[in-house]
Design a protein around this motif. Structure first.
Motif, PDB file in Angstrom:
ATOM      1  N   ASN A  40     -12.198   0.306   7.263  1.00 58.27           N
ATOM      2  CA  ASN A  40     -10.773   0.314   6.896  1.00 58.27           C
ATOM      3  C   ASN A  40     -10.572  -0.166   5.464  1.00 58.27           C
ATOM      4  O   ASN A  40      -9.734   0.357   4.722  1.00 58.27           O
ATOM      5  CB  ASN A  40      -9.972  -0.552   7.864  1.00 58.27           C
ATOM      6  CG  ASN A  40      -9.891   0.059   9.249  1.00 58.27           C
ATOM      7  OD1 ASN A  40     -10.073   1.267   9.413  1.00 58.27           O
ATOM      8  ND2 ASN A  40      -9.617  -0.758  10.250  1.00 58.27           N
ATOM      9  N   SER A  41     -11.339  -1.199   5.075  1.00 61.41           N
ATOM     10  CA  SER A  41     -11.212  -1.718   3.715  1.00 61.41           C
ATOM     11  C   SER A  41     -11.616  -0.666   2.697  1.00 61.41           C
ATOM     12  O   SER A  41     -10.989  -0.524   1.644  1.00 61.41           O
ATOM     13  CB  SER A  41     -12.076  -2.976   3.552  1.00 61.41           C
ATOM     14  OG  SER A  41     -11.626  -4.010   4.407  1.00 61.41           O
TER      15      SER A  41
ATOM     16  N   VAL B 275       7.086   6.699  -9.655  1.00 62.98           N
ATOM     17  CA  VAL B 275       6.015   6.329  -8.724  1.00 62.98           C
ATOM     18  C   VAL B 275       6.204   4.873  -8.327  1.00 62.98           C
ATOM     19  O   VAL B 275       6.392   4.014  -9.191  1.00 62.98           O
ATOM     20  CB  VAL B 275       4.632   6.535  -9.378  1.00 62.98           C
ATOM     21  CG1 VAL B 275       3.517   6.173  -8.404  1.00 62.98           C
ATOM     22  CG2 VAL B 275       4.482   7.972  -9.843  1.00 62.98           C
ATOM     23  N   ASP B 276       6.177   4.599  -7.027  1.00 60.82           N
ATOM     24  CA  ASP B 276       6.326   3.233  -6.548  1.00 60.82           C
ATOM     25  C   ASP B 276       5.075   2.409  -6.864  1.00 60.82           C
ATOM     26  O   ASP B 276       3.950   2.921  -6.825  1.00 60.82           O
ATOM     27  CB  ASP B 276       6.572   3.210  -5.037  1.00 60.82           C
ATOM     28  CG  ASP B 276       7.909   3.833  -4.668  1.00 60.82           C
ATOM     29  OD1 ASP B 276       8.811   3.823  -5.533  1.00 60.82           O
ATOM     30  OD2 ASP B 276       8.049   4.337  -3.537  1.00 60.82           O
ATOM     31  N   ALA B 277       5.279   1.130  -7.142  1.00 61.18           N
ATOM     32  CA  ALA B 277       4.153   0.245  -7.431  1.00 61.18           C
ATOM     33  C   ALA B 277       3.356  -0.016  -6.151  1.00 61.18           C
ATOM     34  O   ALA B 277       3.938  -0.400  -5.135  1.00 61.18           O
ATOM     35  CB  ALA B 277       4.656  -1.073  -8.012  1.00 61.18           C
ATOM     36  N   PRO B 278       2.026   0.194  -6.163  1.00 66.28           N
ATOM     37  CA  PRO B 278       1.216  -0.059  -4.968  1.00 66.28           C
ATOM     38  C   PRO B 278       1.073  -1.562  -4.706  1.00 66.28           C
ATOM     39  O   PRO B 278       1.574  -2.392  -5.466  1.00 66.28           O
ATOM     40  CB  PRO B 278      -0.137   0.577  -5.319  1.00 66.28           C
ATOM     41  CG  PRO B 278       0.098   1.395  -6.551  1.00 66.28           C
ATOM     42  CD  PRO B 278       1.257   0.767  -7.253  1.00 66.28           C
ATOM     43  N   GLN B 279       0.376  -1.882  -3.622  1.00 67.34           N
ATOM     44  CA  GLN B 279       0.119  -3.283  -3.297  1.00 67.34           C
ATOM     45  C   GLN B 279      -0.789  -3.890  -4.355  1.00 67.34           C
ATOM     46  O   GLN B 279      -1.766  -3.282  -4.787  1.00 67.34           O
ATOM     47  CB  GLN B 279      -0.544  -3.411  -1.923  1.00 67.34           C
ATOM     48  CG  GLN B 279      -0.771  -4.861  -1.488  1.00 67.34           C
ATOM     49  CD  GLN B 279      -1.409  -4.959  -0.110  1.00 67.34           C
ATOM     50  OE1 GLN B 279      -1.748  -3.940   0.481  1.00 67.34           O
ATOM     51  NE2 GLN B 279      -1.574  -6.165   0.387  1.00 67.34           N
ATOM     52  N   GLU B 280      -0.453  -5.095  -4.782  1.00 68.62           N
ATOM     53  CA  GLU B 280      -1.223  -5.747  -5.830  1.00 68.62           C
ATOM     54  C   GLU B 280      -2.481  -6.392  -5.250  1.00 68.62           C
ATOM     55  O   GLU B 280      -2.558  -6.710  -4.064  1.00 68.62           O
ATOM     56  CB  GLU B 280      -0.370  -6.804  -6.540  1.00 68.62           C
ATOM     57  CG  GLU B 280       0.826  -6.224  -7.273  1.00 68.62           C
ATOM     58  CD  GLU B 280       1.612  -7.293  -8.008  1.00 68.62           C
ATOM     59  OE1 GLU B 280       1.086  -8.421  -8.164  1.00 68.62           O
ATOM     60  OE2 GLU B 280       2.746  -7.004  -8.431  1.00 68.62           O
ATOM     61  N   LEU B 281      -3.480  -6.611  -6.126  1.00 72.77           N
ATOM     62  CA  LEU B 281      -4.730  -7.258  -5.749  1.00 72.77           C
ATOM     63  C   LEU B 281      -4.910  -8.520  -6.574  1.00 72.77           C
ATOM     64  O   LEU B 281      -4.291  -8.681  -7.633  1.00 72.77           O
ATOM     65  CB  LEU B 281      -5.928  -6.316  -5.954  1.00 72.77           C
ATOM     66  CG  LEU B 281      -5.917  -5.019  -5.132  1.00 72.77           C
ATOM     67  CD1 LEU B 281      -5.389  -3.866  -5.984  1.00 72.77           C
ATOM     68  CD2 LEU B 281      -7.302  -4.672  -4.599  1.00 72.77           C
TER      69      LEU B 281
ATOM     70  N   GLU C 167      -9.964   3.097  -1.518  1.00 66.93           N
ATOM     71  CA  GLU C 167      -9.848   4.421  -2.127  1.00 66.93           C
ATOM     72  C   GLU C 167      -8.386   4.791  -2.370  1.00 66.93           C
ATOM     73  O   GLU C 167      -8.032   5.337  -3.425  1.00 66.93           O
ATOM     74  CB  GLU C 167     -10.516   5.462  -1.225  1.00 66.93           C
ATOM     75  CG  GLU C 167     -12.041   5.367  -1.175  1.00 66.93           C
ATOM     76  CD  GLU C 167     -12.650   6.414  -0.273  1.00 66.93           C
ATOM     77  OE1 GLU C 167     -11.873   7.101   0.437  1.00 66.93           O
ATOM     78  OE2 GLU C 167     -13.884   6.560  -0.270  1.00 66.93           O
ATOM     79  N   ALA C 168      -7.528   4.479  -1.389  1.00 65.33           N
ATOM     80  CA  ALA C 168      -6.103   4.788  -1.542  1.00 65.33           C
ATOM     81  C   ALA C 168      -5.479   3.961  -2.661  1.00 65.33           C
ATOM     82  O   ALA C 168      -4.640   4.453  -3.435  1.00 65.33           O
ATOM     83  CB  ALA C 168      -5.372   4.548  -0.222  1.00 65.33           C
TER      84      ALA C 168
END
Length: 559
Positions: A181-182, A295-301, A187-188
């Motif tokens: 899953n990670s 484009v929406d901002a993705p989840q941050e890391l 990749e996404a």
């Protein structure tokens, strides 16, 4: 009929400066997506001449000719002043657009830099996930299709507990699923951050180009305005001199007459604004803010340094709604407790309620906790005997001193409701201001206006040089009130609007050339029809009548 004439060398310089901006489009509202490169300005002066000395002398011989010449000179004065005001307005509007463009550029650039950094994190996260997947694949290859977990189950050792082994197998399988899953998530995220970073970088480039265009327009209009100041003053002096000659009066006296007439015109314009129908303020969407990207901002890391080797992992998403839910129950009792002291204004009600409430609360709660207690039922008859023996009981007056001691405590909270009512009255005057005081803001503004070391510079942020909106921003900061940077933002961010007929010290008044779609000047109202403001590079920072605010908007902002 009023005529327009050529105005000599001084007037020609002014006309040339004004011509540079003739016919340009009006400045748009301070939005965050596009900025004007041109501003509104007055049309070019018509070319006809100032009267010569011979014409002035000839006009003196005939009363009608004299009056016609006076009207002609006064019209030239009014025209010259109006053109200078329009040049000033154009420069202020261009500077307002430049400030907004600068904010757009800075925020877009920061957003793009953050997106590039997050993209690098996403790539590291993907690499980590791929490494974990490689380890799982190697394990499956070494142990065959049965997987290493089967060996754990069949292995005979000291921990020969089936439940323990089953739990171990389940844990191992969950870790493998989590690794898969990670990797999928990584990749996404890489794909999403690549798209977002491209959009953010494109927006940053566009914002930088808009800023450069706004800067060019601001510099041009400012140069035109500054170049027009001295020619207009020279023309004004020449026209007043000619008027004094026609009227056979001293120039100082005629100058006072001209200034008095101009002040009357300002007051007339102010009264027209005051009498205008009040219209509700419609806040444009996204005014003063940067519109989101397509484009929406993705989840941050983020980097996790708690492990032996720092790794990258997704940031946990914040859940502000849960925090709000936990806060609201604590805030709810406060308004309920506030009205209770107001009900205890009459001492008789307090004495009757307190002896009645306190024993009942003790008696009802204690029997529930200790149903076997026998002494507590004895207290209940005492509570019932009290109402029966009230007219005859003599011991009760002995107990009344105890009751009178309680009222001694009740007068202590009585001043408390009175203290709480005072701020409530202030809030009724300005419900949205939360009882704020503007004393420090106005005091700082007045001290700054009287300080010769403080001056006006477009786009300046202090501590010595200010423009109109940085001046009001710094002043309100002295009272602990945060204002946005630009005039347009300060108007649309206000929690409350009032008409100019209901002004009070601390309100902000604004100038607009487009009916309130955007604003290019702000001033602080200090009472008695006066405002303090950073006016322009020529006039500096000073206190003036409210009528001196050009293009005054019919609504004021109250914070």
């Amino acid at each position: 009929m009023a005529y327009r004439h050529t105005l000599g060398v001084a007037a020609s310089t002014l006309a040339l400066a004004v011509t540079c901006l003739a016919g340009a489009a009006p400045a748009s509202a301070a939005t965050t997506t596009s900025f004007p490169t041109t501003v509104s300005i007055a049309a070019e002066r018509s070319v006809s001449g100032l009267p010569s000395a011979a014409e002035i002398e000839a006009a003196k011989k005939d009363k009608d000719s004299t009056n016609a010449m006076i009207a002609r000179l006064e019209a030239s004065l009014a025209s010259s002043r109006a053109e200078l005001l329009q040049a000033e307005t154009a420069a202020a509007e261009a500077q307002e657009s430049l400030l907004t463009a600068g904010e757009e550029r800075d925020l877009r650039t920061a957003d793009a830099e953050k997106a590039v950094k997050q993209l690098e994190y996403a790539k590291q996260y993907l690499k980590q996930s791929q490494t974990d997947l490689g380890a799982i694949a190697s394990d499956i290859y070494r142990n065959g299709a049965g997987n290493s977990t089967l060996g754990i189950l069949l292995n005979s050792d000291d921990s020969n507990d089936l439940f323990y082994k089953a739990a171990t197998i389940d844990t191992l399988s969950q870790q493998q699923v989590q690794s898969v899953n990670s990797a999928t998530e990584a990749e996404a995220l890489v794909s999403s951050w690549e798209s977002y970073a491209d959009a953010a970088q494109s927006a940053a480039k566009e914002a930088a180009a808009n800023y450069d265009a706004s800067a060019s327009t601001a510099n041009s209009t400012l140069a035109t305005y500054q170049a027009a100041i001295k020619p207009e003053q020279d023309l004004r002096d020449e026209l007043i001199s000619n008027l004094a000659s026609l009227k056979d009066q001293e120039e100082a006296e005629v100058r006072k007459q001209v200034e008095k007439q101009e002040e009357a015109e300002r007051e007339t314009a102010l009264q027209e604004t005051l009498s205008a129908d009040d219209e509700p303020v419609v806040k444009p969407s996204q005014t003063g803010t940067i519109q989101p990207l397509a484009v929406d901002a993705p989840q941050e890391l983020e980097v996790d340094e708690s492990t032996a080797e720092p790794t990258v992992k997704p940031k946990p998403e914040a859940q502000p709604l849960d925090e709000v839910d936990t806060v609201t129950p604590t805030l709810a009792p406060e308004p309920e407790s506030a009205p209770k002291p107001q009900k205890t204004e009459t001492p008789q009600v307090e004495e009757t309620q307190k002896p009645a409430e306190t024993p009942k609360a003790e008696e009802t709660q204690k029997p529930k906790e200790t149903p076997k207690a026998t002494e507590k039922p004895k207290e209940t008859p005492k509570a019932t005997e009290k109402p029966k023996e009230t007219p005859k009981a003599t011991q009760k007056p002995k107990e009344t001193p105890k009751a009178t001691e309680k009222p001694k405590e009740t007068p202590k909270p009585k001043p408390k409701p009175q203290k709480t009512e005072a701020p409530k009255q202030e809030q009724e005057v300005a419900p949205q201001s939360s009882g704020r005081s503007y004393g420090a803001a106005i005091s700082w503004a007045l001290n700054t206006a009287s300080d010769n070391s403080k001056y006006y510079v477009y786009g300046a942020n202090g501590p010595n040089a200010f423009d109109c909106s940085s001046f009001s921003q710094r002043a309100f900061g002295k009272s602990g009130i945060s204002l946005p940077r630009t005039s347009t933002q300060q108007f649309f961010a206000a929690p409350q609007y009032v008409s100019l007929n209901n002004l009070r010290p601390g309100d902000l008044v604004f100038s607009s050339s487009n009916g309130g779609s955007s604003f290019y000047h702000v001033a602080i109202y200090i009472g008695n029809g006066q405002v303090v403001h950073a006016r322009n590079p020529n006039a500096g920072i000073s206190v003036t009548p409210l009528s001196w605010v050009n293009n005054l908007h019919s609504k004021a902002a109250r914070y």
